[in-house]
Scaffold this motif. Structure first.
Motif, PDB file in Angstrom:
ATOM      1  N   UNK A 293      90.106 -76.763   1.370  1.00 23.34           N
ATOM      2  CA  UNK A 293      89.274 -75.975   0.851  1.00 23.34           C
ATOM      3  C   UNK A 293      88.500 -75.123   1.807  1.00 23.34           C
ATOM      4  N   UNK A 294      88.256 -74.988   3.223  1.00 24.29           N
ATOM      5  CA  UNK A 294      88.281 -73.999   2.968  1.00 24.29           C
ATOM      6  C   UNK A 294      89.501 -72.603   3.437  1.00 24.29           C
ATOM      7  N   UNK A 295      90.664 -72.744   2.841  1.00 21.61           N
ATOM      8  CA  UNK A 295      91.399 -71.612   2.779  1.00 21.61           C
ATOM      9  C   UNK A 295      91.802 -71.243   1.813  1.00 21.61           C
ATOM     10  N   UNK A 296      90.964 -72.118   0.900  1.00 14.31           N
ATOM     11  CA  UNK A 296      90.755 -71.010  -1.175  1.00 14.31           C
ATOM     12  C   UNK A 296      89.978 -70.642  -0.544  1.00 14.31           C
ATOM     13  N   UNK A 297      88.159 -71.162   0.039  1.00 15.20           N
ATOM     14  CA  UNK A 297      87.165 -70.097   0.554  1.00 15.20           C
ATOM     15  C   UNK A 297      87.224 -69.173   0.592  1.00 15.20           C
ATOM     16  N   UNK A 298      87.733 -68.570   2.247  1.00 13.90           N
ATOM     17  CA  UNK A 298      88.432 -67.678   2.509  1.00 13.90           C
ATOM     18  C   UNK A 298      89.728 -66.525   1.575  1.00 13.90           C
ATOM     19  N   UNK A 299      90.197 -67.522   1.159  1.00 11.35           N
ATOM     20  CA  UNK A 299      90.859 -66.396   0.093  1.00 11.35           C
ATOM     21  C   UNK A 299      89.570 -65.807  -1.051  1.00 11.35           C
ATOM     22  N   UNK A 300      88.764 -66.842  -0.975  1.00 13.07           N
ATOM     23  CA  UNK A 300      87.631 -66.494  -3.244  1.00 13.07           C
ATOM     24  C   UNK A 300      87.044 -65.000  -2.234  1.00 13.07           C
ATOM     25  N   UNK A 301      86.531 -65.364  -0.492  1.00 12.88           N
ATOM     26  CA  UNK A 301      86.192 -64.035   0.180  1.00 12.88           C
ATOM     27  C   UNK A 301      86.683 -62.969   0.363  1.00 12.88           C
ATOM     28  N   UNK A 302      88.096 -63.094   0.447  1.00 17.73           N
ATOM     29  CA  UNK A 302      88.806 -62.613   0.450  1.00 17.73           C
ATOM     30  C   UNK A 302      89.172 -60.989  -0.516  1.00 17.73           C
ATOM     31  N   UNK A 303      88.736 -62.143  -1.191  1.00 19.65           N
ATOM     32  CA  UNK A 303      89.548 -61.190  -3.027  1.00 19.65           C
ATOM     33  C   UNK A 303      88.352 -60.626  -3.304  1.00 19.65           C
ATOM     34  N   UNK A 304      87.387 -61.159  -2.891  1.00 18.44           N
ATOM     35  CA  UNK A 304      85.648 -60.896  -3.872  1.00 18.44           C
ATOM     36  C   UNK A 304      85.747 -59.599  -2.629  1.00 18.44           C
ATOM     37  N   UNK A 305      86.361 -59.281  -1.308  1.00 22.48           N
ATOM     38  CA  UNK A 305      86.129 -58.158  -0.536  1.00 22.48           C
ATOM     39  C   UNK A 305      87.149 -56.687  -0.775  1.00 22.48           C
ATOM     40  N   UNK A 306      87.962 -57.620  -1.520  1.00 24.71           N
ATOM     41  CA  UNK A 306      89.360 -56.596  -2.015  1.00 24.71           C
ATOM     42  C   UNK A 306      88.612 -55.520  -3.164  1.00 24.71           C
ATOM     43  N   UNK A 307      88.104 -56.392  -3.823  1.00 19.94           N
ATOM     44  CA  UNK A 307      87.246 -55.725  -5.482  1.00 19.94           C
ATOM     45  C   UNK A 307      86.148 -54.872  -5.076  1.00 19.94           C
ATOM     46  N   UNK A 308      85.421 -55.525  -3.821  1.00 16.66           N
ATOM     47  CA  UNK A 308      84.413 -54.438  -3.282  1.00 16.66           C
ATOM     48  C   UNK A 308      84.992 -53.255  -2.839  1.00 16.66           C
ATOM     49  N   UNK A 309      85.915 -53.143  -2.199  1.00 19.64           N
ATOM     50  CA  UNK A 309      86.138 -51.885  -2.483  1.00 19.64           C
ATOM     51  C   UNK A 309      87.007 -50.926  -2.883  1.00 19.64           C
ATOM     52  N   UNK A 310      87.914 -51.784  -4.020  1.00 21.55           N
ATOM     53  CA  UNK A 310      88.218 -50.964  -4.975  1.00 21.55           C
ATOM     54  C   UNK A 310      87.001 -50.352  -5.401  1.00 21.55           C
ATOM     55  N   UNK A 311      86.691 -50.872  -5.861  1.00 19.56           N
ATOM     56  CA  UNK A 311      85.301 -49.965  -6.943  1.00 19.56           C
ATOM     57  C   UNK A 311      85.027 -49.284  -5.979  1.00 19.56           C
ATOM     58  N   UNK A 312      83.817 -49.419  -4.823  1.00 19.29           N
ATOM     59  CA  UNK A 312      83.355 -48.337  -3.781  1.00 19.29           C
ATOM     60  C   UNK A 312      84.560 -46.935  -4.073  1.00 19.29           C
ATOM     61  N   UNK A 313      85.891 -47.740  -3.470  1.00 19.65           N
ATOM     62  CA  UNK A 313      86.730 -46.222  -3.473  1.00 19.65           C
ATOM     63  C   UNK A 313      87.130 -45.052  -4.587  1.00 19.65           C
ATOM     64  N   UNK A 314      87.243 -45.789  -5.273  1.00 15.30           N
ATOM     65  CA  UNK A 314      87.512 -45.174  -6.939  1.00 15.30           C
ATOM     66  C   UNK A 314      85.866 -44.921  -7.220  1.00 15.30           C
ATOM     67  N   UNK A 315      84.895 -44.976  -6.555  1.00 16.56           N
ATOM     68  CA  UNK A 315      83.556 -44.155  -7.109  1.00 16.56           C
ATOM     69  C   UNK A 315      83.003 -42.832  -5.614  1.00 16.56           C
ATOM     70  N   UNK A 316      84.141 -43.231  -5.241  1.00 16.14           N
ATOM     71  CA  UNK A 316      84.323 -41.970  -4.221  1.00 16.14           C
ATOM     72  C   UNK A 316      83.193 -42.330  -2.951  1.00 16.14           C
ATOM     73  N   UNK A 317      82.970 -43.694  -2.917  1.00 20.64           N
ATOM     74  CA  UNK A 317      81.598 -44.302  -1.569  1.00 20.64           C
ATOM     75  C   UNK A 317      82.425 -44.480  -0.567  1.00 20.64           C
ATOM     76  N   UNK A 318      83.297 -44.953  -0.526  1.00 21.09           N
ATOM     77  CA  UNK A 318      83.960 -45.299   0.894  1.00 21.09           C
ATOM     78  C   UNK A 318      84.892 -44.957   0.640  1.00 21.09           C
ATOM     79  N   UNK A 319      85.618 -44.806   2.200  1.00 20.31           N
ATOM     80  CA  UNK A 319      86.241 -43.856   2.763  1.00 20.31           C
ATOM     81  C   UNK A 319      87.464 -45.261   3.183  1.00 20.31           C
ATOM     82  N   UNK A 320      89.237 -44.812   3.423  1.00 22.11           N
ATOM     83  CA  UNK A 320      90.423 -46.206   3.487  1.00 22.11           C
ATOM     84  C   UNK A 320      89.374 -46.480   5.201  1.00 22.11           C
ATOM     85  N   UNK A 321      89.256 -45.410   6.055  1.00 25.81           N
ATOM     86  CA  UNK A 321      88.570 -46.012   7.528  1.00 25.81           C
ATOM     87  C   UNK A 321      88.089 -46.598   7.747  1.00 25.81           C
ATOM     88  N   UNK A 322      86.726 -47.265   6.670  1.00 26.28           N
ATOM     89  CA  UNK A 322      86.072 -47.507   6.330  1.00 26.28           C
ATOM     90  C   UNK A 322      85.776 -48.488   6.759  1.00 26.28           C
TER      91      UNK A 322
END
Length: 328
Positions: A93-122
């Motif tokens: 269960x803890x491993x699944x929660x970590x993977x869900x959190x990682x998936x959410x981070x990936x999606x949020x950063x993908x949206x911000x990077x395409x909108x030009x809000x977030x850079x790769x270094x950040x």
């Protein structure tokens, strides 16, 4: 020698009398006859065995005591198995929660990077992507064509895509965990419960997988089907004429000698009769059958019965040790 030399504490070494009073260090004492259980005593209740049975190693016990012991061990094994299953489920269960959190981070950063809000270094994912893009195959460098001059057709493999996606989630989760560990102070704070040195997650490990016989230091497997019903040949002692006042003692069926703690005994696996070792070597192994009931007995069916000894110098090395730390 002065008058109060035994109680003189100003010396630089301990005297024998002072060490006796201090009870310092390891104490050794050889156990006597009174500390040894009888040859026909149960190793669990330490009383004369009722309906005696023994295991394949020759450890004698009451039938009731060994049944209770096996039942208690099975209940403990069942409890440990349940705890192990709960621990594995919690870890999953803890491993699944970590993977869900990682998936959410990936999606949020993908949206911000395409909108030009977030850079790769950040981004947390930026370093991982940079490392992945920088790795190339040794045979075909980045941007180079294969040796035959033709580009490979693009093929979308669902298994490979799922594998890379899962690996990316694991890497991001690991990076987030390392970032959280880096934020924690180096020195433990004893006033914060979550940062105390003793607040560490311990993994439960099952110590027992099957029932064991604990009669000796070297434990071995124990099961109900391997128990042997022991039959002692009894005889009335001298002077016991009436049946109401009779006192029976165990004897060898062949030589008719009484058993003691110093007698080496052998049990036949098939019928359970007990003989002294000398008669067993002379008659049982030679004839290949039990002299009391005629049951066939091979050499592998003869089990040496273990005992604690007689308490004398040649009756077994039984010694008790006690360790104590001084000035505590």
């Amino acid at each position: 020698m002065s008058r109060h030399s035994k109680n003189n504490t100003a010396r630089g070494h301990f005297t024998y009398a002072e060490m006796q009073m201090l009870d310092y260090g390891t104490k050794k004492q050889r156990l006597g006859r009174d500390s040894m259980r009888d040859f026909d005593a149960c190793f669990l209740c330490l009383q004369t065995a009722r309906d005696p049975v023994c295991c394949l190693e020759g450890h004698l016990s009451c039938k009731e005591c060994i049944y209770e012991n096996i039942l208690a061990q099975k209940l403990e094994i069942e409890r440990q198995t349940k705890l192990l299953v709960l621990q594995e489920a919690q870890a999953q269960k803890e491993q699944e929660q970590k993977e869900e959190l990682a998936q959410q981070i990936i999606l949020n950063e993908f949206e911000k990077s395409h909108m030009g809000v977030l850079s790769k270094t950040e981004s947390v994912r930026g370093k991982l992507v940079a490392v992945a893009e920088g790795t190339t195959s040794p045979s075909t460098p980045n941007g180079a064509k294969p040796p035959n001059g033709k580009k490979r057709p693009f093929e979308l493999d669902p298994e490979e895509l799922e594998k890379r996606s899962k690996q990316e989630r694991i890497d991001v989760a690991k990076a987030v965990e390392e970032a959280e560990q880096a934020k924690k102070p180096v020195l433990p704070s004893f006033w914060v419960p979550s940062l105390t040195p003793s607040n560490k997650k311990t993994e439960f490990k099952a110590t027992k997988l099957h029932t064991m016989c604990t009669a000796s230091d070297k434990e071995h497997k124990l099961s109900l089907k391997n128990l042997i019903a022991v039959k002692f040949e009894t005889a009335l002692e001298d002077g016991d004429e009436t049946e109401t006042n009779q006192k029976a003692s165990s004897i060898c069926p062949i030589c008719r000698k009484g058993f003691t703690n110093s007698t080496k005994l052998s049990i036949l696996k098939g019928c359970g009769h007990v003989y002294c070792e000398s008669c067993c070597q002379k008659f049982i192994k030679k004839d290949g059958k039990c002299q009391a009931c005629g049951h066939k007995a091979k050499e592998k069916d003869i089990i040496s019965m273990t005992g604690e000894g007689s308490g004398f110098s040649g009756g077994g090395a039984k010694e008790a040790k006690k360790f104590d730390v001084a000035f505590q």
